[in-house]
Scaffold this motif. Structure first.
Motif, PDB file in Angstrom:
ATOM      1  N   GLU A  16     -20.941 -23.968  39.031  1.00 38.63           N
ATOM      2  CA  GLU A  16     -20.130 -25.048  39.586  1.00 38.63           C
ATOM      3  C   GLU A  16     -18.853 -25.300  38.788  1.00 38.63           C
ATOM      4  O   GLU A  16     -17.877 -25.828  39.323  1.00 38.63           O
ATOM      5  N   GLU A  17     -18.819 -24.916  37.510  1.00 41.47           N
ATOM      6  CA  GLU A  17     -17.597 -25.103  36.731  1.00 41.47           C
ATOM      7  C   GLU A  17     -16.539 -24.056  37.066  1.00 41.47           C
ATOM      8  O   GLU A  17     -15.409 -24.128  36.569  1.00 41.47           O
ATOM      9  N   LYS A  18     -16.864 -23.101  37.929  1.00 42.22           N
ATOM     10  CA  LYS A  18     -15.933 -22.039  38.314  1.00 42.22           C
ATOM     11  C   LYS A  18     -15.326 -22.258  39.695  1.00 42.22           C
ATOM     12  O   LYS A  18     -14.654 -21.372  40.220  1.00 42.22           O
ATOM     13  N   THR A  19     -15.550 -23.431  40.307  1.00 42.07           N
ATOM     14  CA  THR A  19     -15.036 -23.649  41.663  1.00 42.07           C
ATOM     15  C   THR A  19     -13.518 -23.796  41.695  1.00 42.07           C
ATOM     16  O   THR A  19     -12.895 -23.560  42.731  1.00 42.07           O
ATOM     17  N   ALA A  20     -12.916 -24.200  40.584  1.00 44.47           N
ATOM     18  CA  ALA A  20     -11.462 -24.356  40.510  1.00 44.47           C
ATOM     19  C   ALA A  20     -10.835 -23.154  39.815  1.00 44.47           C
ATOM     20  O   ALA A  20     -11.508 -22.398  39.108  1.00 44.47           O
ATOM     21  N   GLY A  21      -9.546 -22.985  40.023  1.00 46.13           N
ATOM     22  CA  GLY A  21      -8.813 -21.950  39.305  1.00 46.13           C
ATOM     23  C   GLY A  21      -8.854 -20.566  39.932  1.00 46.13           C
ATOM     24  O   GLY A  21      -8.560 -19.566  39.260  1.00 46.13           O
ATOM     25  N   HIS A  22      -9.188 -20.478  41.208  1.00 43.63           N
ATOM     26  CA  HIS A  22      -9.193 -19.175  41.869  1.00 43.63           C
ATOM     27  C   HIS A  22      -7.770 -18.672  42.089  1.00 43.63           C
ATOM     28  O   HIS A  22      -6.801 -19.437  42.116  1.00 43.63           O
ATOM     29  N   GLY A  23      -7.657 -17.357  42.266  1.00 39.17           N
ATOM     30  CA  GLY A  23      -6.373 -16.736  42.560  1.00 39.17           C
ATOM     31  C   GLY A  23      -6.517 -15.711  43.665  1.00 39.17           C
ATOM     32  O   GLY A  23      -7.606 -15.475  44.191  1.00 39.17           O
ATOM     33  N   ALA A  24      -5.403 -15.114  44.038  1.00 41.11           N
ATOM     34  CA  ALA A  24      -5.426 -14.063  45.051  1.00 41.11           C
ATOM     35  C   ALA A  24      -5.943 -12.760  44.447  1.00 41.11           C
ATOM     36  O   ALA A  24      -5.884 -12.543  43.232  1.00 41.11           O
ATOM     37  N   ASN A  25      -6.471 -11.900  45.308  1.00 38.79           N
ATOM     38  CA  ASN A  25      -6.913 -10.556  44.919  1.00 38.79           C
ATOM     39  C   ASN A  25      -8.022 -10.574  43.878  1.00 38.79           C
ATOM     40  O   ASN A  25      -8.090  -9.686  43.014  1.00 38.79           O
ATOM     41  N   GLU A  26      -8.900 -11.569  43.939  1.00 42.49           N
ATOM     42  CA  GLU A  26     -10.057 -11.597  43.052  1.00 42.49           C
ATOM     43  C   GLU A  26     -11.115 -10.623  43.565  1.00 42.49           C
ATOM     44  O   GLU A  26     -11.107 -10.201  44.721  1.00 42.49           O
ATOM     45  N   ARG A  27     -12.060 -10.303  42.703  1.00 45.34           N
ATOM     46  CA  ARG A  27     -13.170  -9.457  43.121  1.00 45.34           C
ATOM     47  C   ARG A  27     -14.074 -10.216  44.091  1.00 45.34           C
ATOM     48  O   ARG A  27     -14.244 -11.435  43.987  1.00 45.34           O
ATOM     49  N   PHE A  28     -14.621  -9.503  45.033  1.00 47.86           N
ATOM     50  CA  PHE A  28     -15.618 -10.049  45.949  1.00 47.86           C
ATOM     51  C   PHE A  28     -16.760  -9.029  45.986  1.00 47.86           C
ATOM     52  O   PHE A  28     -16.564  -7.885  46.367  1.00 47.86           O
ATOM     53  N   VAL A  29     -17.937  -9.461  45.555  1.00 49.75           N
ATOM     54  CA  VAL A  29     -19.099  -8.573  45.519  1.00 49.75           C
ATOM     55  C   VAL A  29     -20.247  -9.265  46.241  1.00 49.75           C
ATOM     56  O   VAL A  29     -20.705 -10.331  45.822  1.00 49.75           O
ATOM     57  N   LEU A  30     -20.710  -8.660  47.323  1.00 51.77           N
ATOM     58  CA  LEU A  30     -21.846  -9.214  48.045  1.00 51.77           C
ATOM     59  C   LEU A  30     -23.103  -9.046  47.207  1.00 51.77           C
ATOM     60  O   LEU A  30     -23.348  -7.992  46.621  1.00 51.77           O
ATOM     61  N   LEU A  31     -23.905 -10.094  47.128  1.00 50.38           N
ATOM     62  CA  LEU A  31     -25.128 -10.081  46.328  1.00 50.38           C
ATOM     63  C   LEU A  31     -26.333 -10.021  47.247  1.00 50.38           C
ATOM     64  O   LEU A  31     -26.579 -10.933  48.031  1.00 50.38           O
ATOM     65  N   ARG A  32     -27.074  -8.942  47.138  1.00 52.05           N
ATOM     66  CA  ARG A  32     -28.309  -8.796  47.891  1.00 52.05           C
ATOM     67  C   ARG A  32     -29.406  -8.408  46.917  1.00 52.05           C
ATOM     68  O   ARG A  32     -29.200  -7.599  46.016  1.00 52.05           O
ATOM     69  N   GLY A  33     -30.570  -8.991  47.125  1.00 53.69           N
ATOM     70  CA  GLY A  33     -31.649  -8.826  46.156  1.00 53.69           C
ATOM     71  C   GLY A  33     -31.976  -7.388  45.830  1.00 53.69           C
ATOM     72  O   GLY A  33     -32.229  -7.033  44.678  1.00 53.69           O
ATOM     73  N   ASP A  34     -31.966  -6.515  46.827  1.00 54.02           N
ATOM     74  CA  ASP A  34     -32.323  -5.117  46.595  1.00 54.02           C
ATOM     75  C   ASP A  34     -31.250  -4.356  45.842  1.00 54.02           C
ATOM     76  O   ASP A  34     -31.500  -3.267  45.332  1.00 54.02           O
ATOM     77  N   ASP A  35     -30.031  -4.906  45.791  1.00 54.26           N
ATOM     78  CA  ASP A  35     -28.905  -4.188  45.195  1.00 54.26           C
ATOM     79  C   ASP A  35     -28.531  -4.687  43.805  1.00 54.26           C
ATOM     80  O   ASP A  35     -27.662  -4.126  43.155  1.00 54.26           O
ATOM     81  N   VAL A  36     -29.150  -5.776  43.365  1.00 55.64           N
ATOM     82  CA  VAL A  36     -28.756  -6.401  42.096  1.00 55.64           C
ATOM     83  C   VAL A  36     -29.807  -6.119  41.036  1.00 55.64           C
ATOM     84  O   VAL A  36     -31.002  -6.349  41.254  1.00 55.64           O
ATOM     85  N   ALA A  37     -29.359  -5.612  39.903  1.00 56.46           N
ATOM     86  CA  ALA A  37     -30.262  -5.369  38.768  1.00 56.46           C
ATOM     87  C   ALA A  37     -29.694  -6.078  37.546  1.00 56.46           C
ATOM     88  O   ALA A  37     -28.491  -6.026  37.288  1.00 56.46           O
ATOM     89  N   ARG A  38     -30.545  -6.762  36.837  1.00 55.73           N
ATOM     90  CA  ARG A  38     -30.105  -7.484  35.634  1.00 55.73           C
ATOM     91  C   ARG A  38     -29.901  -6.508  34.475  1.00 55.73           C
ATOM     92  O   ARG A  38     -30.704  -5.603  34.256  1.00 55.73           O
ATOM     93  N   VAL A  39     -28.806  -6.706  33.746  1.00 51.89           N
ATOM     94  CA  VAL A  39     -28.581  -5.945  32.524  1.00 51.89           C
ATOM     95  C   VAL A  39     -29.498  -6.518  31.451  1.00 51.89           C
ATOM     96  O   VAL A  39     -29.400  -7.689  31.097  1.00 51.89           O
ATOM     97  N   THR A  40     -30.402  -5.712  30.980  1.00 46.75           N
ATOM     98  CA  THR A  40     -31.359  -6.178  29.977  1.00 46.75           C
ATOM     99  C   THR A  40     -31.019  -5.584  28.617  1.00 46.75           C
ATOM    100  O   THR A  40     -30.283  -4.604  28.504  1.00 46.75           O
TER     101      THR A  40
END
Length: 241
Positions: free
Chosen positions: A73-97
């Motif tokens: 929620e602290e990241k809702t402000a300060g956006h800009g143009a041409n930011e990254r957009f990555v769709l998050l789907r459970g089967d495609d996301v792996a945590r860096v351990t």
């Protein structure tokens, strides 16, 4: 540019246009979004979206947004143009351990997808900050001042990173080794006192106020943190009471 918005309700004022390098997105009903679908990273904020309208070649306008998801929620402000957009789907996301002692240390990585060779990919520096281990910011911070004694009673509601299913009449699971909080009391940007607590309540006494400010306070500015045994302070709740 994605505008700022509250994280506590649906954002019907803002929309976001994205161009996908591959894949597609689709509209989903409200119930489907609320159980976790249509989540994405935009810049450093995690959002969810209800409506996805195709407006051009591989270009979509996303609306009906939920903002600041999963503790961002602290990241809702300060956006800009041409930011990254990555769709998050459970089967495609792996945590860096990795080992806890590597938190904060820079390592070199190569991201490789199917059909490509590791030796052909650029090397990138990655630092695991342990952000996923930080407790979410507490919410519903409140303060009541006793007019007779001058003491403040501070209360709040904790959140959880793990097992956050909303069950009527039951608190969210703790998700930490133990329950602990720190509250910084501010004056013109300077910390006057840090209070500690092991339950979601604390007292800021008249004697403490006199020692810190020289007078009783009719309002307080504070930052409230839940603590992690692994990484210390979590994300802050900033409030003026």
């Amino acid at each position: 540019v994605l505008g700022d918005a509250l994280a506590a309700t649906w954002d019907e004022a803002n929309s976001l246009e994205v161009v996908l390098s591959h894949g597609r997105v689709e509209s989903r009903d409200q119930a489907s979004v609320l159980v976790g679908n249509n989540a994405a990273v935009v810049g450093a904020e995690i959002i969810q979206f209800r409506e996805a309208a195709l407006i051009g070649v591989d270009t979509y306008r996303l609306s009906g947004l939920l903002r600041g998801r999963r503790g961002t929620e602290e990241k809702t402000a300060g956006h800009g143009a041409n930011e990254r957009f990555v769709l998050l789907r459970g089967d495609d996301v792996a945590r860096v351990t990795g080992q806890l002692e590597r938190i904060g240390a820079s390592v070199l990585v190569r991201a490789v997808t199917y059909g490509l060779y590791a030796g052909d990919q650029p090397t990138q520096s990655f630092t695991n900050t342990g952000n996923a281990l930080k407790p979410f910011a507490p919410t519903h911070a409140r303060g009541v001042r006793d007019p007779a004694s001058g003491d403040w009673t501070l209360t709040w509601t904790r959140r959880t990173r793990l097992g956050g299913t909303w069950l009527d009449g039951a608190d969210a699971t703790l998700g930490e080794e133990s329950e602990a909080y720190e509250l910084d009391i501010f004056d013109n940007g300077q910390v006057r006192r840090t209070l500690t607590a092991t339950t979601p309540t604390a007292s800021y006494t008249a004697a403490q106020q006199m020692a810190d400010f020289g007078s009783l306070q009719t309002s307080l500015s504070l930052r409230l943190y839940q603590l992690s045994a692994l990484v210390g302070r979590g994300l802050p709740c900033e409030v003026t009471l």
